[in-house]
Design an enzyme around this catalytic site. Structure first.
Site, PDB file in Angstrom:
ATOM      1  N   ASP A   7      31.890  63.434 -24.291  1.00 43.39           N
ATOM      2  CA  ASP A   7      32.474  63.456 -25.635  1.00 43.39           C
ATOM      3  C   ASP A   7      31.395  62.983 -26.610  1.00 43.39           C
ATOM      4  O   ASP A   7      30.232  62.797 -26.235  1.00 43.39           O
ATOM      5  CB  ASP A   7      33.773  62.635 -25.692  1.00 43.39           C
ATOM      6  N   HIS A   8      31.795  62.770 -27.871  1.00 44.16           N
ATOM      7  CA  HIS A   8      30.829  62.378 -28.909  1.00 44.16           C
ATOM      8  C   HIS A   8      30.159  61.045 -28.606  1.00 44.16           C
ATOM      9  O   HIS A   8      28.993  60.845 -28.956  1.00 44.16           O
ATOM     10  CB  HIS A   8      31.544  62.306 -30.267  1.00 44.16           C
ATOM     11  N   CYS A  63      31.484  59.372 -21.277  1.00 41.36           N
ATOM     12  CA  CYS A  63      32.159  59.039 -22.534  1.00 41.36           C
ATOM     13  C   CYS A  63      31.739  57.619 -22.893  1.00 41.36           C
ATOM     14  O   CYS A  63      30.717  57.136 -22.391  1.00 41.36           O
ATOM     15  CB  CYS A  63      33.676  59.219 -22.430  1.00 41.36           C
ATOM     16  N   GLY A  64      32.485  56.951 -23.751  1.00 41.14           N
ATOM     17  CA  GLY A  64      32.079  55.603 -24.152  1.00 41.14           C
ATOM     18  C   GLY A  64      32.057  54.637 -22.987  1.00 41.14           C
ATOM     19  O   GLY A  64      31.084  53.918 -22.765  1.00 41.14           O
ATOM     20  N   THR A  65      33.143  54.638 -22.218  1.00 39.28           N
ATOM     21  CA  THR A  65      33.247  53.735 -21.068  1.00 39.28           C
ATOM     22  C   THR A  65      33.150  54.450 -19.724  1.00 39.28           C
ATOM     23  O   THR A  65      32.951  53.799 -18.697  1.00 39.28           O
ATOM     24  CB  THR A  65      34.622  53.028 -21.076  1.00 39.28           C
ATOM     25  N   GLY A  68      38.049  56.975 -19.543  1.00 42.40           N
ATOM     26  CA  GLY A  68      38.950  58.067 -19.952  1.00 42.40           C
ATOM     27  C   GLY A  68      38.631  59.346 -19.203  1.00 42.40           C
ATOM     28  O   GLY A  68      39.535  60.079 -18.766  1.00 42.40           O
ATOM     29  N   HIS A  96      31.542  56.938   1.329  1.00 42.57           N
ATOM     30  CA  HIS A  96      32.875  56.648   1.863  1.00 42.57           C
ATOM     31  C   HIS A  96      34.000  57.455   1.215  1.00 42.57           C
ATOM     32  O   HIS A  96      35.007  57.729   1.871  1.00 42.57           O
ATOM     33  CB  HIS A  96      33.193  55.153   1.701  1.00 42.57           C
ATOM     34  N   HIS A 131      35.830  58.042   7.533  1.00 47.57           N
ATOM     35  CA  HIS A 131      36.058  58.181   6.090  1.00 47.57           C
ATOM     36  C   HIS A 131      36.705  59.522   5.743  1.00 47.57           C
ATOM     37  O   HIS A 131      37.418  59.623   4.757  1.00 47.57           O
ATOM     38  CB  HIS A 131      34.746  57.984   5.336  1.00 47.57           C
TER      39      HIS A 131
HETATM   40  C1  RB5 Z   1      35.796  57.296 -27.849  1.00 50.17           C
HETATM   41  O1  RB5 Z   1      35.791  56.386 -28.899  1.00 50.17           O
HETATM   42  C2  RB5 Z   1      36.146  56.583 -26.552  1.00 50.17           C
HETATM   43  O2  RB5 Z   1      37.479  56.216 -26.561  1.00 50.17           O
HETATM   44  C3  RB5 Z   1      35.824  57.446 -25.371  1.00 50.17           C
HETATM   45  O3  RB5 Z   1      34.484  57.819 -25.416  1.00 50.17           O
HETATM   46  C4  RB5 Z   1      36.013  56.830 -23.986  1.00 50.17           C
HETATM   47  O4  RB5 Z   1      35.381  55.597 -23.915  1.00 50.17           O
HETATM   48  C5  RB5 Z   1      37.388  56.804 -23.469  1.00 50.17           C
HETATM   49  O5  RB5 Z   1      37.633  56.381 -22.340  1.00 50.17           O
END
Ligand code: RB5
Length: 146
Positions: A7-8, A63-65, A68, A96, A131
């Site tokens: 994503d962005h 993505c950011g984390t 998601g 595994h 496994h």
């Molecule tokens: C975008 O702001 C953020 O929510 C997305 O990149 C991600 O981290 C979601 O899990």
């Protein structure tokens, strides 16, 4: 073939990953996106579809984390996605869990570490044996669409 998408929040890291794959002559298909803002489930679904239709054997979702993307990917048939923030998890989720999608967070890991995590993920083969039985048990939990 590796299918990649972000994503962005992780568009910059996606470019770094692309550069790594190009340098190492690893074929990949880039499923975007350069749109901002963007919705990570759309990209996750596209990358997972590339695996289920046989276009790609592995996926990378950023993505950011990474969370998601991972949550979404694990709702797609045949997908075993793992968020990794260090190389130990990348190694063992291949050994595994036979993970087929690597998820990372651009706001969590630096670019150098992300490349090392990817390298570990791609170079580690599933161990099979006991496994395999556990992976089969996991996949049997997929809800039938019939
Ligand atoms: C975008 O702001 C953020 O929510 C997305 O990149 C991600 O981290 C979601 O899990």
């Amino acid at each position: 073939m590796i299918a990649i998408g972000s994503d962005h929040a992780a568009a910059g890291l996606r470019k770094v990953i692309q550069a790594y794959l190009e340098t190492n002559q690893i074929p990949y298909v880039d499923l975007g996106t350069d749109e901002a803002p963007s919705d990570y489930p759309v990209i996750a679904e596209a990358v997972c579809a590339a695996l289920t239709d046989g276009t790609a054997e592995m996926g990378v979702l950023l993505c950011g984390t990474g969370i998601g993307m991972c949550m979404t990917a694990n709702k797609c048939r045949g997908i075993r996605a793992a968020v990794c923030t260090e190389t130990y998890s990348a190694k063992y989720t291949r050994l595994h869990n036979d993970a087929n999608v690597l998820c990372m967070g651009a706001r969590v890991v630096g670019e150098g570490l992300a490349v090392e995590i990817l390298e570990t993920f791609l170079q580690t083969r599933f161990e099979g044996g006991r496994h395999q039985r556990r992976v089969d048990m996991m996949m049997a939990l997929e809800v039938s669409e019939d």
